[in-house]
Design an enzyme around this catalytic site. Structure first.
Site, PDB file in Angstrom:
ATOM      1  N   HIS A  61      -9.860  11.362  57.852  1.00 35.75           N
ATOM      2  CA  HIS A  61      -8.793  10.351  57.962  1.00 35.75           C
ATOM      3  C   HIS A  61      -8.459   9.861  56.550  1.00 35.75           C
ATOM      4  O   HIS A  61      -9.359   9.569  55.773  1.00 35.75           O
ATOM      5  CB  HIS A  61      -9.281   9.199  58.837  1.00 35.75           C
ATOM      6  CG  HIS A  61      -8.206   8.240  59.267  1.00 35.75           C
ATOM      7  ND1 HIS A  61      -7.090   8.647  59.977  1.00 35.75           N
ATOM      8  CD2 HIS A  61      -8.079   6.902  59.112  1.00 35.75           C
ATOM      9  CE1 HIS A  61      -6.324   7.580  60.240  1.00 35.75           C
ATOM     10  NE2 HIS A  61      -6.897   6.513  59.719  1.00 35.75           N
ATOM     11  N   ASP A  65       2.994 -22.096  74.636  1.00 40.48           N
ATOM     12  CA  ASP A  65       3.788 -21.393  75.652  1.00 40.48           C
ATOM     13  C   ASP A  65       5.294 -21.469  75.424  1.00 40.48           C
ATOM     14  O   ASP A  65       6.054 -20.920  76.229  1.00 40.48           O
ATOM     15  CB  ASP A  65       3.507 -21.999  77.037  1.00 40.48           C
ATOM     16  CG  ASP A  65       2.043 -22.252  77.255  1.00 40.48           C
ATOM     17  OD1 ASP A  65       1.285 -21.269  77.255  1.00 40.48           O
ATOM     18  OD2 ASP A  65       1.644 -23.426  77.380  1.00 40.48           O
ATOM     19  N   CYS A  92       4.682 -23.676  69.960  1.00 35.48           N
ATOM     20  CA  CYS A  92       3.621 -24.197  70.833  1.00 35.48           C
ATOM     21  C   CYS A  92       2.889 -23.026  71.498  1.00 35.48           C
ATOM     22  O   CYS A  92       3.194 -21.867  71.250  1.00 35.48           O
ATOM     23  CB  CYS A  92       4.214 -25.098  71.905  1.00 35.48           C
ATOM     24  SG  CYS A  92       5.316 -26.373  71.275  1.00 35.48           S
ATOM     25  N   LYS A 128      -4.636   4.380  71.542  1.00 36.59           N
ATOM     26  CA  LYS A 128      -5.658   3.326  71.501  1.00 36.59           C
ATOM     27  C   LYS A 128      -4.995   1.951  71.574  1.00 36.59           C
ATOM     28  O   LYS A 128      -3.780   1.820  71.336  1.00 36.59           O
ATOM     29  CB  LYS A 128      -6.464   3.454  70.199  1.00 36.59           C
ATOM     30  CG  LYS A 128      -5.634   3.251  68.940  1.00 36.59           C
ATOM     31  CD  LYS A 128      -6.392   3.719  67.700  1.00 36.59           C
ATOM     32  CE  LYS A 128      -5.578   3.476  66.446  1.00 36.59           C
ATOM     33  NZ  LYS A 128      -6.128   4.196  65.279  1.00 36.59           N
ATOM     34  N   ARG A 130      -2.437  13.630  64.547  1.00 35.98           N
ATOM     35  CA  ARG A 130      -2.758  12.451  65.359  1.00 35.98           C
ATOM     36  C   ARG A 130      -1.674  11.394  65.117  1.00 35.98           C
ATOM     37  O   ARG A 130      -1.718  10.663  64.137  1.00 35.98           O
ATOM     38  CB  ARG A 130      -4.136  11.899  64.949  1.00 35.98           C
ATOM     39  CG  ARG A 130      -5.252  12.954  64.952  1.00 35.98           C
ATOM     40  CD  ARG A 130      -6.619  12.335  64.655  1.00 35.98           C
ATOM     41  NE  ARG A 130      -6.693  11.645  63.387  1.00 35.98           N
ATOM     42  CZ  ARG A 130      -7.161  12.145  62.256  1.00 35.98           C
ATOM     43  NH1 ARG A 130      -7.658  13.369  62.216  1.00 35.98           N
ATOM     44  NH2 ARG A 130      -7.178  11.417  61.147  1.00 35.98           N
ATOM     45  N   ARG A 159     -15.049   4.600  56.181  1.00 41.68           N
ATOM     46  CA  ARG A 159     -15.136   3.903  57.473  1.00 41.68           C
ATOM     47  C   ARG A 159     -16.174   4.598  58.339  1.00 41.68           C
ATOM     48  O   ARG A 159     -17.298   4.137  58.437  1.00 41.68           O
ATOM     49  CB  ARG A 159     -13.747   3.896  58.124  1.00 41.68           C
ATOM     50  CG  ARG A 159     -13.648   3.047  59.355  1.00 41.68           C
ATOM     51  CD  ARG A 159     -12.213   2.842  59.809  1.00 41.68           C
ATOM     52  NE  ARG A 159     -11.565   4.064  60.323  1.00 41.68           N
ATOM     53  CZ  ARG A 159     -10.321   4.074  60.825  1.00 41.68           C
ATOM     54  NH1 ARG A 159      -9.603   2.975  60.877  1.00 41.68           N
ATOM     55  NH2 ARG A 159      -9.795   5.198  61.284  1.00 41.68           N
ATOM     56  N   TYR A 212       5.564 -30.485  68.147  1.00 36.64           N
ATOM     57  CA  TYR A 212       4.375 -31.163  67.623  1.00 36.64           C
ATOM     58  C   TYR A 212       4.537 -31.537  66.151  1.00 36.64           C
ATOM     59  O   TYR A 212       5.054 -30.739  65.366  1.00 36.64           O
ATOM     60  CB  TYR A 212       3.152 -30.259  67.760  1.00 36.64           C
ATOM     61  CG  TYR A 212       2.702 -30.070  69.187  1.00 36.64           C
ATOM     62  CD1 TYR A 212       2.259 -31.155  69.952  1.00 36.64           C
ATOM     63  CD2 TYR A 212       2.716 -28.803  69.774  1.00 36.64           C
ATOM     64  CE1 TYR A 212       1.840 -30.972  71.262  1.00 36.64           C
ATOM     65  CE2 TYR A 212       2.292 -28.621  71.081  1.00 36.64           C
ATOM     66  CZ  TYR A 212       1.855 -29.709  71.820  1.00 36.64           C
ATOM     67  OH  TYR A 212       1.443 -29.533  73.111  1.00 36.64           O
TER      68      TYR A 212
HETATM   69  C1  LIG Z   1      -5.262   5.009  64.681  1.00 34.97           C
HETATM   70  C2  LIG Z   1      -5.603   6.362  64.152  1.00 34.97           C
HETATM   71  C3  LIG Z   1      -4.603   7.319  63.945  1.00 34.97           C
HETATM   72  C4  LIG Z   1      -3.118   7.021  64.063  1.00 34.97           C
HETATM   73  O1  LIG Z   1      -2.647   6.480  62.855  1.00 34.97           O
HETATM   74  P1  LIG Z   1      -1.098   6.115  62.639  1.00 34.97           P
HETATM   75  O2  LIG Z   1      -1.040   5.642  61.242  1.00 34.97           O
HETATM   76  O3  LIG Z   1      -0.795   5.015  63.621  1.00 34.97           O
HETATM   77  O4  LIG Z   1      -0.325   7.338  62.914  1.00 34.97           O
HETATM   78  C5  LIG Z   1      -4.992   8.588  63.558  1.00 34.97           C
HETATM   79  N1  LIG Z   1      -6.303   8.896  63.380  1.00 34.97           N
HETATM   80  C6  LIG Z   1      -7.281   8.000  63.561  1.00 34.97           C
HETATM   81  C7  LIG Z   1      -8.694   8.410  63.338  1.00 34.97           C
HETATM   82  C8  LIG Z   1      -6.969   6.698  63.925  1.00 34.97           C
HETATM   83  O5  LIG Z   1      -7.952   5.806  64.082  1.00 34.97           O
END
Ligand SMILES: *Cc1c(COP(=O)(O)O)cnc(C)c1O
Length: 377
Positions: A168, A319, A317, A41, A224, A138, A270
């Site tokens: 998660h 750039d 700055c 992602k 994941r 979430r 600046y």
């Molecule tokens: C982003 C995400 C992950 C990956 O998490 P890491 O901590 O980067 O390994 C796994 N599962 C879900 C649902 C996520 O949104």
């Protein structure tokens, strides 16, 4: 003729071999039956989604994970055919498009399933993964009654196929483990209920990088992997106790484009906040906050030139920013903002500490104005 982005003297270098090495190390660390989902992602956390996805697949990843439907479609358009799961909420009227492109969606709302069934994917069926909220707060199903009702809709409608169930974790990267265990036990309770209702999805998953590193026996059959596939530790706390060493893939470089000598009392950038104390060699680096090299990095920030740490001086700055050299250097000399030069190294984690944030944010914030270059053997 349009000028190429890489005509500029600042670039991100991604070492794809390091990504493959990290995946291989996870394969050795995890039970043999565990499949790997490469989480790509946000343009692969700023590393470049298509290049990372292809490398991860060659290294043994069998799934890809993204946040948005558009991110999944970009991978399909690049010719990638492995299964992809979208973690975010896709609109129910896009369910047909997901199904046609063999993209699996996260589901967690009864009403969504009813809408999607009406607007519907028909053939092929939409592959869905039920997200269970066990304490992240979430996305996800929180109540057993809701879970029951959703499972019934999925089972009755031929347009859906329940491919996976997942959760998660909120605290897998920090001790003590009690909140993690609370979530894990809730997950197991919900899985037991599913089993009782005759629901046995092919995939059960709960592990992000931190879980896969810390609890390899608690990952079910798919992990994941995000941050640690890119070679970064999920938290500062985990760094001293990693089960294997991670190889960071992301480095950031530039070149000196002007070098001049200031006299005592002359100022830089600046606000004229930095004033030379004596004769000083000051150089300009062509990268700034519009590239994601944020102004707050200036306080305490250093970069590497010819293997030596040198300080950023004055305000960053849009750039450009300026550095103070120990001696005159040539225009074109390489500057490393993140990465290694000789024995010196600036880690992503050091920049994160300067900004009082986490390493995840750093590669994500380096904007796509900075070209990504790839090394791969
Ligand atoms: C982003 C995400 C992950 C990956 O998490 P890491 O901590 O980067 O390994 C796994 N599962 C879900 C649902 C996520 O949104």
């Amino acid at each position: 003729m349009v000028a190429q982005r890489d005509s500029r003297d600042s670039w991100v270098k991604i070492n794809l071999d390091h990504i493959a090495d990290n995946i291989q190390a996870f394969q050795e660390h995890l039970p043999n039956s565990t499949a790997i989902m490469a989480v790509v992602k946000a343009d692969a956390y700023g590393h470049g989604a298509v290049r990372v996805a292809n490398k991860a697949i060659r290294a043994g990843a069998s799934w890809l994970g993204v946040a948005l439907l558009s991110e999944a479609l970009e991978l399909r358009q690049a010719g990638i055919s492995v299964p992809i799961l979208v973690f975010g909420r896709v609109r129910s009227d896009d369910a047909g498009s997901a199904a046609r492109n063999h993209i699996s969606l996260t589901v967690f709302q009864l009403e969504w399933l009813r809408e999607a069934r009406r607007l519907g994917p028909k053939d092929p069926p939409l592959q869905v993964h039920l997200n269970l909220d066990t304490g992240m707060g979430r996305l996800g199903v929180r109540e057993m009654l809701d879970l029951r009702a959703m499972v019934q809709v999925i089972q009755e409608a031929s347009c859906f196929h329940l491919q996976g169930v997942y959760t998660h974790f909120a605290t897998a990267d920090e001790g003590p483990n009690d909140y993690f265990m609370k979530q894990f036990n809730r997950f197991q309770k919900m899985l037991a209920a599913l089993k009782k209702w005759g629901v046995t999805p092919a995939l059960i998953h709960c592990a992000n990088s931190a879980t896969a590193l810390n609890f390899p026996a608690k990952v079910f059959n798919l992990v994941r992997l995000g941050i640690s596939m890119y070679g970064l530790a999920p938290s500062e706390e985990m760094k001293p106790n990693l089960p294997f060493s991670l190889q960071p893939a992301f480095t950031l470089h530039s070149r000196l484009i002007q070098v001049k000598q200031l006299k005592a009392g002359e100022a830089v950038s600046y606000g004229a906040t930095y004033v030379a104390k004596g004769k000083e060699w000051i150089a300009t680096v062509p990268l700034g906050y519009a590239d994601g090299w944020l102004r707050n990095i200036a306080t305490g920030g250093e970069v590497l030139v010819e293997g030596e740490r040198v300080p950023i001086v004055g305000r960053i700055c849009m750039d450009f920013f300026m550095i103070r050299l120990p001696a005159q250097k040539d225009i074109g000399a390489k500057v490393t903002l993140i990465g290694r030069q000789h024995d010196a190294c600036i880690e992503v984690d050091e920049v994160a500490r300067l900004l009082d944030t986490i390493n995840y944010e750093i590669p994500c914030m380096i904007s796509d104005r900075v070209p990504r270059k790839y090394v791969e053997t």
